[in-house]
Design a protein around this motif. Structure first.
Motif, PDB file in Angstrom:
ATOM      1  N   PRO A 184       0.792  -1.235   0.000  1.00 43.63           N
ATOM      2  CA  PRO A 184       0.000   0.000   0.000  1.00 43.63           C
ATOM      3  C   PRO A 184       0.824   1.285   0.000  1.00 43.63           C
ATOM      4  O   PRO A 184       0.540   2.197  -0.771  1.00 43.63           O
ATOM      5  N   PHE A 185       1.856   1.370   0.876  1.00 39.91           N
ATOM      6  CA  PHE A 185       2.602   2.620   1.021  1.00 39.91           C
ATOM      7  C   PHE A 185       4.058   2.460   0.595  1.00 39.91           C
ATOM      8  O   PHE A 185       4.668   1.403   0.811  1.00 39.91           O
ATOM      9  N   VAL A 186       4.603   3.510   0.042  1.00 42.66           N
ATOM     10  CA  VAL A 186       6.039   3.633  -0.180  1.00 42.66           C
ATOM     11  C   VAL A 186       6.583   4.600   0.866  1.00 42.66           C
ATOM     12  O   VAL A 186       6.080   5.717   1.003  1.00 42.66           O
ATOM     13  N   ALA A 187       7.573   4.160   1.626  1.00 45.51           N
ATOM     14  CA  ALA A 187       8.224   5.007   2.628  1.00 45.51           C
ATOM     15  C   ALA A 187       9.719   4.964   2.388  1.00 45.51           C
ATOM     16  O   ALA A 187      10.195   4.287   1.473  1.00 45.51           O
ATOM     17  N   GLY A 188      10.483   5.666   3.217  1.00 46.67           N
ATOM     18  CA  GLY A 188      11.929   5.711   3.014  1.00 46.67           C
ATOM     19  C   GLY A 188      12.664   5.981   4.299  1.00 46.67           C
ATOM     20  O   GLY A 188      12.144   5.775   5.392  1.00 46.67           O
ATOM     21  N   PHE A 194      13.820  12.075   7.118  1.00 45.16           N
ATOM     22  CA  PHE A 194      12.463  12.615   7.094  1.00 45.16           C
ATOM     23  C   PHE A 194      11.507  11.719   6.329  1.00 45.16           C
ATOM     24  O   PHE A 194      10.290  11.710   6.587  1.00 45.16           O
ATOM     25  N   ALA A 195      12.032  10.946   5.370  1.00 46.20           N
ATOM     26  CA  ALA A 195      11.174  10.080   4.561  1.00 46.20           C
ATOM     27  C   ALA A 195      10.534   8.975   5.397  1.00 46.20           C
ATOM     28  O   ALA A 195       9.525   8.391   4.988  1.00 46.20           O
ATOM     29  N   SER A 196      11.116   8.683   6.566  1.00 44.87           N
ATOM     30  CA  SER A 196      10.542   7.671   7.451  1.00 44.87           C
ATOM     31  C   SER A 196       9.336   8.198   8.213  1.00 44.87           C
ATOM     32  O   SER A 196       8.434   7.437   8.567  1.00 44.87           O
ATOM     33  N   TYR A 256      15.918   9.330   0.169  1.00 39.26           N
ATOM     34  CA  TYR A 256      14.786  10.049  -0.426  1.00 39.26           C
ATOM     35  C   TYR A 256      14.688   9.837  -1.932  1.00 39.26           C
ATOM     36  O   TYR A 256      13.605   9.545  -2.468  1.00 39.26           O
ATOM     37  N   ALA A 257      15.805   9.977  -2.635  1.00 40.91           N
ATOM     38  CA  ALA A 257      15.772   9.830  -4.090  1.00 40.91           C
ATOM     39  C   ALA A 257      15.297   8.428  -4.478  1.00 40.91           C
ATOM     40  O   ALA A 257      14.491   8.262  -5.404  1.00 40.91           O
ATOM     41  N   ALA A 258      15.796   7.427  -3.772  1.00 35.86           N
ATOM     42  CA  ALA A 258      15.394   6.047  -4.065  1.00 35.86           C
ATOM     43  C   ALA A 258      13.941   5.796  -3.683  1.00 35.86           C
ATOM     44  O   ALA A 258      13.252   4.983  -4.320  1.00 35.86           O
ATOM     45  N   THR A 259      13.471   6.496  -2.645  1.00 32.02           N
ATOM     46  CA  THR A 259      12.075   6.353  -2.232  1.00 32.02           C
ATOM     47  C   THR A 259      11.151   6.886  -3.311  1.00 32.02           C
ATOM     48  O   THR A 259      10.159   6.245  -3.688  1.00 32.02           O
ATOM     49  N   GLU A 260      11.463   8.075  -3.796  1.00 33.50           N
ATOM     50  CA  GLU A 260      10.660   8.642  -4.882  1.00 33.50           C
ATOM     51  C   GLU A 260      10.669   7.729  -6.100  1.00 33.50           C
ATOM     52  O   GLU A 260       9.630   7.466  -6.711  1.00 33.50           O
ATOM     53  N   GLN A 261      11.846   7.215  -6.434  1.00 35.36           N
ATOM     54  CA  GLN A 261      11.954   6.359  -7.612  1.00 35.36           C
ATOM     55  C   GLN A 261      11.181   5.061  -7.419  1.00 35.36           C
ATOM     56  O   GLN A 261      10.613   4.515  -8.373  1.00 35.36           O
ATOM     57  N   MET A 396      15.033  18.014  17.627  1.00 37.89           N
ATOM     58  CA  MET A 396      13.959  17.053  17.870  1.00 37.89           C
ATOM     59  C   MET A 396      13.398  16.437  16.588  1.00 37.89           C
ATOM     60  O   MET A 396      12.835  15.339  16.629  1.00 37.89           O
ATOM     61  N   ALA A 397      13.539  17.123  15.459  1.00 40.77           N
ATOM     62  CA  ALA A 397      13.036  16.530  14.214  1.00 40.77           C
ATOM     63  C   ALA A 397      13.721  15.191  13.949  1.00 40.77           C
ATOM     64  O   ALA A 397      13.082  14.220  13.525  1.00 40.77           O
ATOM     65  N   ASN A 398      15.022  15.136  14.209  1.00 43.22           N
ATOM     66  CA  ASN A 398      15.746  13.879  14.014  1.00 43.22           C
ATOM     67  C   ASN A 398      15.251  12.802  14.964  1.00 43.22           C
ATOM     68  O   ASN A 398      15.241  11.608  14.623  1.00 43.22           O
TER      69      ASN A 398
END
Length: 429
Positions: A184-188, A194-196, A256-261, A396-398
């Motif tokens: 269903p979902f593509v994540a990274g 951030f892709a996670s 990220y690049a591989a996630t988009e691809q 905290m973002a990390n």
């Protein structure tokens, strides 16, 4: 960089940075008596924002301001630009101008120039992202984070006749997609952590912020905690997606690049991502791509967005006037705004601006969804992406990204992730 070890890559990067810094520092307020003002400019690169994009953008400004000479610096990773700016500050090489770098921490320490009201008159939201009543980052663009991009053919093949409008419909779509043999979902994740957390950002934004818009401001005042029921429930909803196999655990190793691809290659049906993806969706469109708002529990319209991300300027820039002129000229140039729409799917928050008529169908669909939310006063902050006084504490973002990865892989339960975030928050305070 796959041919280099991490240590080798860092060594090469350090050498290049030192050379760039020396080049920038070797020029004083004039260049051989010519009146040229030298500044350094920290950027980042993504599949959308290529070296050619930045070079062309810089040239547009310097062509109109020939007295400004720009040395371009590039962050080693797309998501690590703020940490990289911190490293440069600590080493005495703080850039004169930076883009999409969080001002938090830098501003409070006196390292950033505070923009004056007259300088912000052309921006739609001039009072966005205040830090102690002052404004350090140009509120240049709005980004919706995250809409959900989806593969229309995969939806149709799985018997899904319309995009989901609430959480129950989203779970039903996941069941049908998985039954049809589709993830269903593509994540990274990987180096672009951030892709996670993109899906988690959506859940928290629509569920927690949709109910309590100033939740993070309250967290800063210690009135709420990550371990409170509402936030823990959001973590649990995210964890459930992974537990049921709707997100692959192996995705967290993909940058990220591989996630988009991966999404463009058809390795999953849905891709929750910032609206910047629309640019590549329209440019590459290997299949028919649709977009829908991240669904709320009850179907109520709530759209997470962030306005900001623009230039910040070092208060100690040797050529401060040139740095300010460069930043404003870059952010307000019509050709640059059009380029940012087409290259990065941005929604420029500049008075009187309208996107080019030839923008792609995916961008237009996302733009219309945002405008609908604006008209209904249904826009909330995008969790994890806020900056300034109503944002996460520095660093905290990390930690949010790390918690998201642990929830995907099953290393932490929702309750454990909430406790971890509260613990890290206390350390950051």
């Amino acid at each position: 960089m796959t041919s280099l070890t991490r240590r080798q890559a860092l060594s090469v990067a350090a050498t290049l940075i030192a050379g760039a810094a020396l080049q920038g520092c070797s020029t004083t307020s004039t260049d051989n008596g010519s009146g040229t003002k030298a500044i350094t400019f920290l950027t980042f690169e993504t599949p959308n924002l290529t070296p050619a994009y930045w070079d062309a953008a810089i040239k547009r400004v310097t062509d109109k301001n020939p007295d400004i000479k720009v040395t371009k610096l590039v962050a080693p990773t797309a998501d690590g630009r703020t940490d990289y700016a911190k490293q440069l500050l600590q080493s005495g090489q703080f850039p004169d101008v930076m883009i999409a770098v969080s001002p938090a921490g830098f501003a409070e320490a006196g390292n950033l120039y505070a923009w004056q009201p007259e300088e912000l008159k052309d921006f739609v939201y001039p009072t966005a992202n205040p830090i102690k009543g002052k404004y350090f980052q140009l509120p240049a663009n709005t980004q919706t984070i995250p809409p959900v991009y989806y593969n229309k053919k995969m939806f149709a093949d799985a018997g899904i006749t319309a995009p989901p409008t609430n959480w129950s419909e989203l779970l039903d779509a996941c069941v049908k997609l998985k039954a049809s043999g589709v993830t269903p979902f593509v994540a990274g994740g990987g180096k672009d952590t951030f892709a996670s957390s993109m899906i988690l950002s959506g859940i928290v934004s629509v569920d927690v912020y949709g109910k309590t818009p100033d939740w993070l401001t309250q967290r800063r005042a210690d009135k709420v905690k990550f371990s409170d029921p509402d936030f823990t429930a959001a973590l649990a909803k995210f964890a459930e997606l992974a537990q049921k196999g709707y997100i692959a655990k192996s995705d967290v190793s993909r940058d990220y690049a591989a996630t988009e691809q991966a999404f463009l290659d058809g390795k999953g049906a849905m891709y929750p991502m910032g609206n910047w993806f629309a640019a590549n969706a329209d440019a590459k469109h290997p299949f028919d791509i649709g977009v829908f708002n991240f669904p709320t529990a009850d179907g109520r319209l709530v759209v997470p967005a962030y306005t900001g991300g623009g230039m910040i300027v070092s208060a100690k820039a040797q050529n401060l006037d040139a740095a300010k002129r460069f930043a404003l000229a870059f952010q307000l140039d019509k050709a640059q705004l059009d380029a940012s729409v087409k290259a990065d799917g941005l929604i420029p928050a500049i008075k009187g601006y309208t996107p080019p008529a030839d923008t792609g169908a995916v961008y237009k669909a996302g733009y219309d969804l945002y405008q609908q939310a604006v008209s209904q006063n249904a826009v909330v902050h995008a969790f994890r992406w806020e900056t300034a006084d109503d944002g996460l504490l520095p660093g905290m973002a990390n930690k949010v990204d790390a918690a998201a990865q642990d929830l995907i892989t099953g290393r932490k339960t929702a309750a454990e992730a909430a406790t971890y975030l509260d613990t890290e928050w206390a350390k950051a305070s």
